[in-house]
Design an enzyme around this catalytic site. Structure first.
Site: not given
Ligand code: PMP
Length: 390
Positions: A181, A209, A240
């Protein structure tokens, strides 16, 4: 009067004196990659909304429709009365997308990681965790009470040595971010699977991610590398690239049933609100059917990475839309962040304990919806900051 041990200001002063004070920065308005901070329009360069879906009209409409149909909240934990058909439909959609038997949604990625680790391993077991894993994995390892072996970042040889030494453990679980990250690099997942298999260990991957960003259908790095079937637990977030909120765990039917029975962060918390579920479900459809968003994201990442390298910034190789701009010193990192903000660019400074001591940085993240003129503005602000610091 409380005794002096309760002087919280002393503690805060100590944090601030070390250059580690944090405060919340309020976004007053947002329109995709342009936000208002302190009354001025600012380019957003540190969001995890990689595909620009958080403000996509289709997600917003799906969130509204779900709230209208199911209510503003789910009203209870999933195991009481909070398991709505909309949760089940999202779980089925994610399972199919991730080529897994089943999936289970959690209230956040933090909850998911804590819950999975606590449910799967305990005393007598061993967890092998990359040194740069996300805090939620670190906390999950601690909470599990298994023996924790932290191996140097992405070092598969060291992982193999640790696995050999811990051969007496009942269960062995290797756990890693797939995209790290704060560094944006990728775990050597195929090698990790090889080593784990040689030592009878299972693998858990945090695709926070990578979900929406990697793989032909955006299902993550496991999909991109064709490792489906070799990873016991695939965890990812809905907050995200999927632009909503929450998280999923995908795997076998037994894994999901075990989590429903044992994962305390699933059992003892309220079910995800319908609006978040509706938006996440719409996002999965967009991610699967619009690969051009990923292409634009990569093009944008290449453009800004190239501009920063040409501008004299020492950048690691481009491996994801997360570009760390290394500074080192905590105060200098925050000074660079402020400098950029004055020029209308927001790239948050990241300091310990989020990153190791002496590696403070700006964490620059790209979005598919950044326009060429915005990237030029960003590059100009960075070059200007560098000239001024020289
Ligand atoms: N894992 C990783 C790798 C993350 O970066 C994050 C969020 N920063 C999480 C888990 C936690 O996800 P959430 O924000 O949904 O709690």
């Amino acid at each position: 009067m409380l005794p002096p041990v309760w002087d919280l200001d002393d503690e805060l002063e100590d944090i601030r004196a070390r250059g580690l004070g944090r405060r919340l920065r309020t976004i007053d308005a947002c329109r995709d990659s342009e936000v208002a901070i302190d009354g001025r329009s600012t380019l957003l360069l540190c969001s995890n909304d990689y595909l620009g879906l958080a403000t996509d009209e289709r997600l917003i409409a799906a969130a509204c429709a779900a709230a209208e149909r199911w209510g503003a909240g789910s009203g209870s934990s999933r195991l009481i009365s909070g398991s709505l058909r909309i949760h089940r439909e999202l779980e089925e959609k994610i399972a199919e997308w991730k080529k897994s038997e089943r999936a289970l949604v959690f209230s956040s990625g933090y909850h998911a990681n804590l819950g999975v680790l606590q449910a799967l391993v305990g005393r007598g077991d061993a967890v092998f965790s990359d040194a740069l894993n996300h805090a939620s994995l670190i906390d999950g390892c601690r909470l599990s009470r298994a023996a924790v072996h932290v191996y140097p970042h992405a070092d598969v040889a060291a992982l193999e040595r640790a696995l050999s030494v811990a051969s007496g453990a009942r269960r062995k679980l290797v756990v890693t971010d797939s995209v790290f990250s704060m560094d944006g690099d990728r775990a050597p997942l195929a090698d990790i699977c090889d080593v784990a298999e040689r030592h009878g260990a299972a693998v858990m991957v945090d695709e926070a991610h990578a979900t929406g960003v990697f793989g032909p259908s955006g299902a993550g790095l496991v999909e991109e590398l064709g490792l489906d079937g070799r990873v016991l637990v695939q965890m990812g977030t809905l907050g995200k690239a999927l632009g909503s909120f929450g998280a999923y765990v995908a795997g076998s039917a037994s894994l999901v049933d075990l989590l429903v029975n044992r994962a305390r962060t699933f059992i003892f918390t309220t079910g995800l609100p319908p609006a978040a579920v509706g938006a996440a479900s719409a996002a999965v459809d967009v991610v699967r059917t619009e690969p051009e968003r990923r292409a634009r994201l990569w093009a944008n990442a290449r453009t800004l990475h190239g501009a920063l390298v040409r501008g004299g910034y020492r950048m690691a190789a481009l491996e994801s839309p997360i570009l760390p701009v290394m500074v080192g010193d905590e105060r200098r990192a925050m000074a660079l962040c402020e400098h950029l903000l004055e020029r209308g660019v927001f790239a948050q400074g990241i300091r310990p304990p989020t990153v190791p001591e002496g590696t403070s940085r700006l964490r620059v993240t790209l979005m598919a919806t950044h326009r060429p003129d915005q990237l030029e503005r960003a590059a100009a602000a960075f070059l200007d900051a560098r000239r001024e610091a020289a």
